[in-house]
Design an enzyme around this catalytic site. Structure first.
Site, PDB file in Angstrom:
ATOM      1  N   CYS A   1       5.875   0.123   7.136  1.00  0.00           N
ATOM      2  CA  CYS A   1       5.765   1.234   6.262  1.00  0.00           C
ATOM      3  C   CYS A   1       6.777   1.582   5.351  1.00  0.00           C
ATOM      4  O   CYS A   1       8.041   1.367   5.748  1.00  0.00           O
ATOM      5  CB  CYS A   1       5.583   2.516   7.083  1.00  0.00           C
ATOM      6  SG  CYS A   1       4.609   3.669   6.363  1.00  0.00           S
ATOM      7  N   LEU A   2       6.449   1.730   4.235  1.00  0.00           N
ATOM      8  CA  LEU A   2       7.527   2.155   3.105  1.00  0.00           C
ATOM      9  C   LEU A   2       8.177   3.455   3.686  1.00  0.00           C
ATOM     10  O   LEU A   2       9.302   3.566   3.164  1.00  0.00           O
ATOM     11  CB  LEU A   2       7.092   2.012   1.746  1.00  0.00           C
ATOM     12  CG  LEU A   2       6.525   0.941   1.230  1.00  0.00           C
ATOM     13  CD1 LEU A   2       5.921   1.103  -0.329  1.00  0.00           C
ATOM     14  CD2 LEU A   2       7.523  -0.086   1.091  1.00  0.00           C
TER      15      LEU A   2
ATOM     16  N   HIS B   1      -4.392   1.393   7.627  1.00  0.00           N
ATOM     17  CA  HIS B   1      -3.156   2.081   7.267  1.00  0.00           C
ATOM     18  C   HIS B   1      -3.043   2.865   6.480  1.00  0.00           C
ATOM     19  O   HIS B   1      -2.579   4.153   6.954  1.00  0.00           O
ATOM     20  CB  HIS B   1      -1.977   1.023   7.297  1.00  0.00           C
ATOM     21  CG  HIS B   1      -0.616   1.142   7.272  1.00  0.00           C
ATOM     22  ND1 HIS B   1       0.409   0.809   8.074  1.00  0.00           N
ATOM     23  CD2 HIS B   1       0.124   2.298   6.357  1.00  0.00           C
ATOM     24  CE1 HIS B   1       1.479   1.374   7.639  1.00  0.00           C
ATOM     25  NE2 HIS B   1       1.347   2.529   6.925  1.00  0.00           N
ATOM     26  N   GLU B   2      -3.328   2.827   5.520  1.00  0.00           N
ATOM     27  CA  GLU B   2      -3.057   3.941   4.083  1.00  0.00           C
ATOM     28  C   GLU B   2      -4.098   5.041   4.558  1.00  0.00           C
ATOM     29  O   GLU B   2      -3.918   6.217   4.093  1.00  0.00           O
ATOM     30  CB  GLU B   2      -3.398   3.373   2.830  1.00  0.00           C
ATOM     31  CG  GLU B   2      -2.606   2.141   2.527  1.00  0.00           C
ATOM     32  CD  GLU B   2      -0.913   2.422   2.731  1.00  0.00           C
ATOM     33  OE1 GLU B   2      -0.513   3.372   2.479  1.00  0.00           O
ATOM     34  OE2 GLU B   2      -0.573   1.498   3.078  1.00  0.00           O
TER      35      GLU B   2
ATOM     36  N   GLN C   1       2.906  10.030   1.008  1.00  0.00           N
ATOM     37  CA  GLN C   1       4.156   9.141   0.991  1.00  0.00           C
ATOM     38  C   GLN C   1       4.918   9.605  -0.259  1.00  0.00           C
ATOM     39  O   GLN C   1       6.235   9.228  -0.243  1.00  0.00           O
ATOM     40  CB  GLN C   1       3.970   7.807   1.017  1.00  0.00           C
ATOM     41  CG  GLN C   1       3.520   7.259   2.456  1.00  0.00           C
ATOM     42  CD  GLN C   1       3.287   5.947   2.624  1.00  0.00           C
ATOM     43  OE1 GLN C   1       2.102   5.217   2.072  1.00  0.00           O
ATOM     44  NE2 GLN C   1       4.329   5.291   3.232  1.00  0.00           N
TER      45      GLN C   1
ATOM     46  N   GLY D   1       0.794  -1.260  -0.010  1.00  0.00           N
ATOM     47  CA  GLY D   1      -0.089  -0.010   0.029  1.00  0.00           C
ATOM     48  C   GLY D   1       0.760   1.074  -0.080  1.00  0.00           C
ATOM     49  O   GLY D   1       1.912   1.084   0.633  1.00  0.00           O
TER      50      GLY D   1
ATOM     51  N   HIS E   1      -2.846   7.421   7.056  1.00  0.00           N
ATOM     52  CA  HIS E   1      -1.778   8.427   6.248  1.00  0.00           C
ATOM     53  C   HIS E   1      -2.402   9.531   6.114  1.00  0.00           C
ATOM     54  O   HIS E   1      -1.796  10.735   5.840  1.00  0.00           O
ATOM     55  CB  HIS E   1      -1.216   7.695   4.851  1.00  0.00           C
ATOM     56  CG  HIS E   1       0.111   6.731   5.470  1.00  0.00           C
ATOM     57  ND1 HIS E   1       1.268   7.255   5.900  1.00  0.00           N
ATOM     58  CD2 HIS E   1       0.474   5.740   5.165  1.00  0.00           C
ATOM     59  CE1 HIS E   1       2.351   6.601   6.260  1.00  0.00           C
ATOM     60  NE2 HIS E   1       1.780   5.259   5.761  1.00  0.00           N
TER      61      HIS E   1
END
Ligand code: CO
Length: 157
Positions: free
Chosen positions: A88-89, A130-131, A51, A46, A134
């Site tokens: 997380c990326l 999670h996304e 991000q 995701g 963000h």
């Protein structure tokens, strides 16, 4: 398509509340394509627009069942609980246990401005939460009840 730089933890842009998308145009489509390519390149499941430094309510997800694009997503239902390790990326070496709903329902728009509904359990429910977090400046480390040493994860695998 082009790869975008991923904004890392500590950058203020990850703490902003993102604005809704109002124009479903080619600029949005390029952004969605770039987000998907950037996510895949990093082996993520995701990625949210902040991000890549864009403070708009846009998310891409692929938990191995094909791409999901969500514009202006809203969680409309949650059921049950699950607790799993999350990463997380934007923070490649941090992992932690986060409690999430077992099942999540989301209403959003697709890239053409048509309303869509997505339901997820397990990893997809986790990714949706999670996304969407963000987009509100919330990071998984805010919610984690226990962080995991990356060395322990390598040992388990
Ligand atoms: Co993340």
């Amino acid at each position: 398509m082009a790869l975008r730089n991923i904004v890392k933890f500590g950058d203020d842009r990850l703490r902003k509340k993102c604005r809704e998308v109002t124009e479903f145009n080619d600029k949005l489509w390029v952004m969605l394509d770039d987000m998907y390519e950037t996510m895949k390149q990093s082996d993520g499941v995701g990625l949210a627009a902040p991000q890549i430094g864009i403070l708009r309510r846009v998310v891409v997800i692929d938990v191995g069942e094909g791409p999901i694009e969500l514009i202006n997503p809203v969680i409309t239902g949650m059921k049950g609980k699950q607790r799993e390790v999350e990463g997380c990326l934007s923070s490649p070496n941090q992992w932690g246990y986060v409690e999430r709903p077992a099942k999540v329902k989301v209403t959003a728009f697709n890239r053409y401005g048509k309303e869509i509904k997505v339901e997820g359990t397990e990893l997809l429910a986790r990714a949706l939460c999670h996304e969407i977090d963000h987009l509100n400046g919330i990071l998984f480390t805010d919610l984690a009840d226990e962080m995991v040493d990356p060395k322990d994860i390598e040992k388990d695998n």
